[in-house]
Motif scaffolding. Structure first.
Motif, mmCIF file in Angstrom:
data_model
loop_
_atom_site.group_PDB
_atom_site.id
_atom_site.type_symbol
_atom_site.label_atom_id
_atom_site.label_comp_id
_atom_site.label_asym_id
_atom_site.label_seq_id
_atom_site.Cartn_x
_atom_site.Cartn_y
_atom_site.Cartn_z
ATOM 1 N N ASN A 195 -2.872 15.018 -16.965
ATOM 2 C CA ASN A 195 -3.643 16.080 -17.396
ATOM 3 C C ASN A 195 -2.439 16.720 -17.327
ATOM 4 O OD1 ASN A 195 -6.060 16.125 -16.768
ATOM 5 N ND2 ASN A 195 -5.964 16.610 -15.039
ATOM 6 N N PHE A 196 -1.106 16.565 -17.745
ATOM 7 C CA PHE A 196 0.522 16.698 -17.857
ATOM 8 C C PHE A 196 0.738 17.737 -17.214
ATOM 9 C CE2 PHE A 196 -0.579 14.644 -21.806
ATOM 10 C CZ PHE A 196 -0.078 13.667 -21.937
ATOM 11 N N ASN A 197 -0.321 17.725 -15.773
ATOM 12 C CA ASN A 197 0.422 19.213 -14.828
ATOM 13 C C ASN A 197 1.813 18.738 -14.513
ATOM 14 O OD1 ASN A 197 -0.220 21.439 -13.334
ATOM 15 N ND2 ASN A 197 -1.725 20.206 -12.635
ATOM 16 N N ALA A 198 3.166 19.186 -14.775
ATOM 17 C CA ALA A 198 4.060 18.933 -14.019
ATOM 18 C C ALA A 198 4.178 19.209 -11.590
ATOM 19 C CB ALA A 198 5.671 18.917 -14.033
ATOM 20 N N ALA A 199 3.573 20.586 -12.230
ATOM 21 C CA ALA A 199 3.133 21.012 -10.958
ATOM 22 C C ALA A 199 2.275 20.234 -10.317
ATOM 23 C CB ALA A 199 3.158 22.613 -11.096
ATOM 24 N N GLY A 200 1.558 20.041 -10.510
ATOM 25 C CA GLY A 200 1.083 19.458 -9.814
ATOM 26 C C GLY A 200 1.530 18.191 -9.183
ATOM 27 N N VAL A 201 2.275 17.633 -9.075
ATOM 28 C CA VAL A 201 3.169 16.259 -9.686
ATOM 29 C C VAL A 201 3.828 16.487 -8.692
ATOM 30 C CG1 VAL A 201 5.305 14.220 -10.265
ATOM 31 C CG2 VAL A 201 2.297 15.342 -11.631
ATOM 32 N N TYR A 202 5.150 17.603 -8.719
ATOM 33 C CA TYR A 202 5.716 18.213 -7.897
ATOM 34 C C TYR A 202 5.599 18.761 -6.084
ATOM 35 C CZ TYR A 202 9.451 17.822 -10.707
ATOM 36 O OH TYR A 202 10.456 17.711 -12.292
ATOM 37 N N SER A 218 8.087 28.140 -8.804
ATOM 38 C CA SER A 218 6.577 29.429 -7.631
ATOM 39 C C SER A 218 5.435 28.717 -8.641
ATOM 40 C CB SER A 218 7.091 30.841 -9.535
ATOM 41 O OG SER A 218 6.599 30.336 -10.548
ATOM 42 N N GLN A 219 5.232 28.281 -9.690
ATOM 43 C CA GLN A 219 5.032 27.548 -10.049
ATOM 44 C C GLN A 219 3.666 26.112 -8.947
ATOM 45 O OE1 GLN A 219 5.169 26.130 -14.267
ATOM 46 N NE2 GLN A 219 4.975 28.299 -15.377
ATOM 47 N N ILE A 220 4.527 25.029 -8.909
ATOM 48 C CA ILE A 220 4.344 24.335 -7.820
ATOM 49 C C ILE A 220 3.230 24.642 -6.412
ATOM 50 C CG2 ILE A 220 5.724 22.796 -5.979
ATOM 51 C CD1 ILE A 220 7.722 22.469 -8.442
ATOM 52 N N TRP A 221 4.258 26.326 -5.918
ATOM 53 C CA TRP A 221 4.027 27.063 -5.099
ATOM 54 C C TRP A 221 2.248 27.154 -5.061
ATOM 55 C CZ3 TRP A 221 3.573 27.702 -0.228
ATOM 56 C CH2 TRP A 221 3.208 28.731 0.693
ATOM 57 N N ASP A 222 2.159 27.684 -6.432
ATOM 58 C CA ASP A 222 0.494 28.676 -6.725
ATOM 59 C C ASP A 222 -0.107 27.222 -6.826
ATOM 60 O OD1 ASP A 222 1.621 30.999 -7.469
ATOM 61 O OD2 ASP A 222 1.807 30.624 -9.846
ATOM 62 N N GLN A 223 -0.121 25.861 -6.984
ATOM 63 C CA GLN A 223 -0.355 25.086 -6.771
ATOM 64 C C GLN A 223 -0.952 24.556 -5.663
ATOM 65 O OE1 GLN A 223 -1.559 21.966 -10.128
ATOM 66 N NE2 GLN A 223 -3.050 22.421 -8.464
ATOM 67 N N ILE A 224 -0.593 24.211 -5.268
ATOM 68 C CA ILE A 224 -0.121 24.533 -3.865
ATOM 69 C C ILE A 224 -1.509 24.743 -2.927
ATOM 70 C CG2 ILE A 224 0.916 23.246 -1.293
ATOM 71 C CD1 ILE A 224 3.582 22.838 -2.930
ATOM 72 N N TYR A 225 -1.242 26.301 -3.140
ATOM 73 C CA TYR A 225 -2.041 27.560 -3.280
ATOM 74 C C TYR A 225 -3.738 27.211 -3.598
ATOM 75 C CZ TYR A 225 -4.255 31.798 -2.011
ATOM 76 O OH TYR A 225 -4.688 32.949 -1.522
ATOM 77 N N THR A 226 -3.343 26.666 -4.502
ATOM 78 C CA THR A 226 -4.804 26.542 -5.164
ATOM 79 C C THR A 226 -5.236 25.790 -4.302
ATOM 80 O OG1 THR A 226 -4.143 27.592 -7.364
ATOM 81 C CG2 THR A 226 -5.767 25.973 -7.122
ATOM 82 N N TRP A 227 -4.731 24.315 -4.560
ATOM 83 C CA TRP A 227 -5.217 22.852 -3.573
ATOM 84 C C TRP A 227 -5.217 23.050 -2.335
ATOM 85 C CZ3 TRP A 227 -0.926 19.372 -5.441
ATOM 86 C CH2 TRP A 227 -1.730 18.840 -6.877
ATOM 87 N N VAL A 228 -4.593 24.330 -1.231
ATOM 88 C CA VAL A 228 -5.336 24.537 -0.038
ATOM 89 C C VAL A 228 -6.208 25.467 -0.220
ATOM 90 C CG1 VAL A 228 -4.826 25.868 1.608
ATOM 91 C CG2 VAL A 228 -3.134 24.450 0.415
ATOM 92 N N MET A 229 -7.042 26.112 -0.947
ATOM 93 C CA MET A 229 -7.662 27.493 -1.135
ATOM 94 C C MET A 229 -9.491 26.800 -1.374
ATOM 95 S SD MET A 229 -6.381 29.757 0.782
ATOM 96 C CE MET A 229 -7.992 30.855 1.000
ATOM 97 N N HIS A 230 -8.849 25.899 -2.690
ATOM 98 C CA HIS A 230 -10.179 25.958 -3.232
ATOM 99 C C HIS A 230 -10.556 24.430 -3.291
ATOM 100 C CE1 HIS A 230 -10.333 30.157 -4.517
ATOM 101 N NE2 HIS A 230 -8.772 29.583 -5.042
ATOM 102 N N GLY A 231 -9.428 23.599 -3.080
ATOM 103 C CA GLY A 231 -9.856 22.161 -2.881
ATOM 104 C C GLY A 231 -9.588 21.728 -4.167
ATOM 105 N N THR A 232 -9.265 20.244 -4.514
ATOM 106 C CA THR A 232 -8.964 19.306 -5.377
ATOM 107 C C THR A 232 -10.126 18.687 -6.153
ATOM 108 O OG1 THR A 232 -8.945 17.345 -4.439
ATOM 109 C CG2 THR A 232 -6.619 18.994 -4.920
ATOM 110 N N ALA A 233 -10.312 18.563 -7.216
ATOM 111 C CA ALA A 233 -11.174 17.635 -8.031
ATOM 112 C C ALA A 233 -11.474 16.745 -6.837
ATOM 113 C CB ALA A 233 -10.501 17.380 -9.854
ATOM 114 N N GLN A 234 -11.118 16.083 -6.479
ATOM 115 C CA GLN A 234 -12.179 15.260 -5.864
ATOM 116 C C GLN A 234 -11.978 15.274 -4.061
ATOM 117 O OE1 GLN A 234 -8.516 14.505 -7.180
ATOM 118 N NE2 GLN A 234 -8.916 13.974 -8.189
ATOM 119 N N GLY A 235 -11.639 16.410 -4.092
ATOM 120 C CA GLY A 235 -12.501 17.173 -2.065
ATOM 121 C C GLY A 235 -11.632 17.798 -2.286
ATOM 122 N N SER A 236 -11.179 18.212 -0.323
ATOM 123 C CA SER A 236 -10.807 18.999 -0.229
ATOM 124 C C SER A 236 -8.866 18.677 -0.135
ATOM 125 C CB SER A 236 -10.978 19.354 1.539
ATOM 126 O OG SER A 236 -10.912 18.056 1.808
#
Length: 287
Positions: A246-253, A67-85
Motif C-alpha cells: 500500500n506504499f505505507n512507509a509508516a506501516g513498514v517502520y 509522528s506518522q509511525i507513532w500514529d500508525q502504531i496507535y491506530t493498530w493498537v486501538m483499532h486493529g489491523t486488516a488481518q485482525g488485532s
C-alpha cells in the motif's frame, strides 16, 4: 619499674567498605550517564528525522516520520489491523519464532554435543554440516512455503534452520573445549560415557550454548518474519508486506518498531535467565 604498656595496632576497617561503596556509587553514576546518553541520542535522531521530513529535505512519502509511525502504531493498537488485532499478529509471529527457536536449540545442542563427543560421527557428518551451513538459509523460505503451505509450519521451519547452526557450532565447540582433566577424573571414579556427557560435558558447555541463545532468538524472529513476508495469513511479516503493497512507509517502520520491542524483551528475559543460572560467574567490569 613501671609495667610495660602493650599497645595493639588499630586496624583500619573503614577503608575497604568505603572503597567498595565508592565503586558502587561510581557504577551507579556511570549507569545513569549511559542511560541518559542513549535516550538523548534516540531523541536527537528522531527529532532530526522529524524535522528533515517536515522540511521536505527528505521525502516524507518514502521515509515517513516518527509522528506518522507513532500514529500508525496507535491506530493498530486501538483499532486493529486488516488481518485482525495487533496482539493477534504479534502472538502469531512470536509463536512461530518461539517454536522454531526451541526446536532449533534442542537440535543444535543434541547434534553439537554428539559430534563434539564422538569423533567418528564428526568425521562422517562434518562435510555435510559445512555444505548445509554454506547455503543461504533465507532462500529456503520459499521452498518451505511450497512444502508446508501458508500456515505456521513453513515459518517454524525457516526459524529452525536459522537457529540450528549457531547453536550447533557453539555446542560443538563447548564439548570440544571441556577440561580433559575433569573427564579423566570422572572416568577414574567409574563414570560411564553417559554420565560424563550429562554431568561433565554439558555443564561445561552451557556457557557456550547460552552465548548462542542471545543471537539465535533474533534469527528465529527473522525466519518467522521472512516466511510471513513471502506468504502468510497472519503475523507481523504480513503487516510489513501489506504496508509495502500500500506504499505505507509508516506501516513498514511501525512493524519494525514492534519487532524491535519484542526482540529486546526476549533478550532481557534471556539475560535474566543467564544471570540466575550463572550466579557464580563474576559480573563483567565496566570500563
Amino acid at each position: 619499674m613501671s609495667p610495660e604498656v602493650i599497645t595493639t595496632p588499630v586496624v583500619d576497617t573503614v577503608k575497604t567498605p568505603d572503597r567498595a561503596e565508592s565503586r558502587a556509587r561510581a557504577a551507579r553514576r556511570r549507569k545513569v550517564v549511559v542511560t541518559a546518553a542513549r535516550l538523548l541520542l534516540l531523541v536527537a535522531v528522531l527529532g532530526l528525522w522529524e524535522a528533515l521530513s517536515r522540511a521536505k529535505v527528505i521525502d516524507p512519502f518514502n521515509f515517513s516520520m516518527p509522528s506518522q509511525i507513532w500514529d500508525q502504531i496507535y491506530t493498530w493498537v486501538m483499532h486493529g489491523t486488516a488481518q485482525g488485532s495487533l496482539g493477534e499478529q504479534i502472538w502469531y509471529t512470536l509463536y512461530e519464532a518461539l517454536l522454531g527457536w526451541v526446536i532449533g536449540v534442542v537440535a543444535g545442542v543434541v547434534f553439537g554435543i554428539a559430534l563434539g563427543r564422538i569423533a567418528l560421527l564428526a568425521d562422517v557428518l562434518g562435510p555435510y554440516i559445512k555444505v548445509l551451513n554454506s547455503i543461504p538459509r533465507i532462500v529456503l523460505a520459499p521452498i518451505f512455503l511450497i512444502w508446508f503451505g501458508l500456515g505456521p509450519a513453513s515459518k517454524v521451519a525457516s526459524a529452525v534452520v536459522l537457529v540450528f547452526f549457531p547453536v550447533f557450532f557453539n555446542a560443538f565447540q563447548g564439548a570440544r573445549e571441556v577440561n580433559r582433566d575433569l573427564v579423566a577424573n570422572a572416568r577414574i571414579l567409574g563414570a560411564s560415557n553417559r554420565r560424563v556427557t550429562l554431568q561433565v560435558v554439558i555443564p561445561s558447555a552451557t556457557s557456550w550454548i547460552f552465548t548462542s541463545l542471545h543471537v539465535s532468538f533474533g534469527f528465529a524472529l527473522i525466519g518467522a518474519i521472512v516466511g510471513e513476508y513471502i506468504g502468510a495469513t497472519k503475523g507481523i511479516g504480513l503487516l510489513v508486506a501489506a504496508s509495502q503493497g500500500n506504499f505505507n512507509a509508516a506501516g513498514v517502520y511501525g512493524a519494525m518498531v514492534i519487532l524491535a520491542v519484542v526482540a529486546l524483551a526476549a533478550e532481557g528475559l534471556l539475560t535474566f535467565a543467564e544471570r540466575r543460572i550463572f550466579r557464580w560467574k563474576p559480573a563483567n567490569s565496566d570500563h
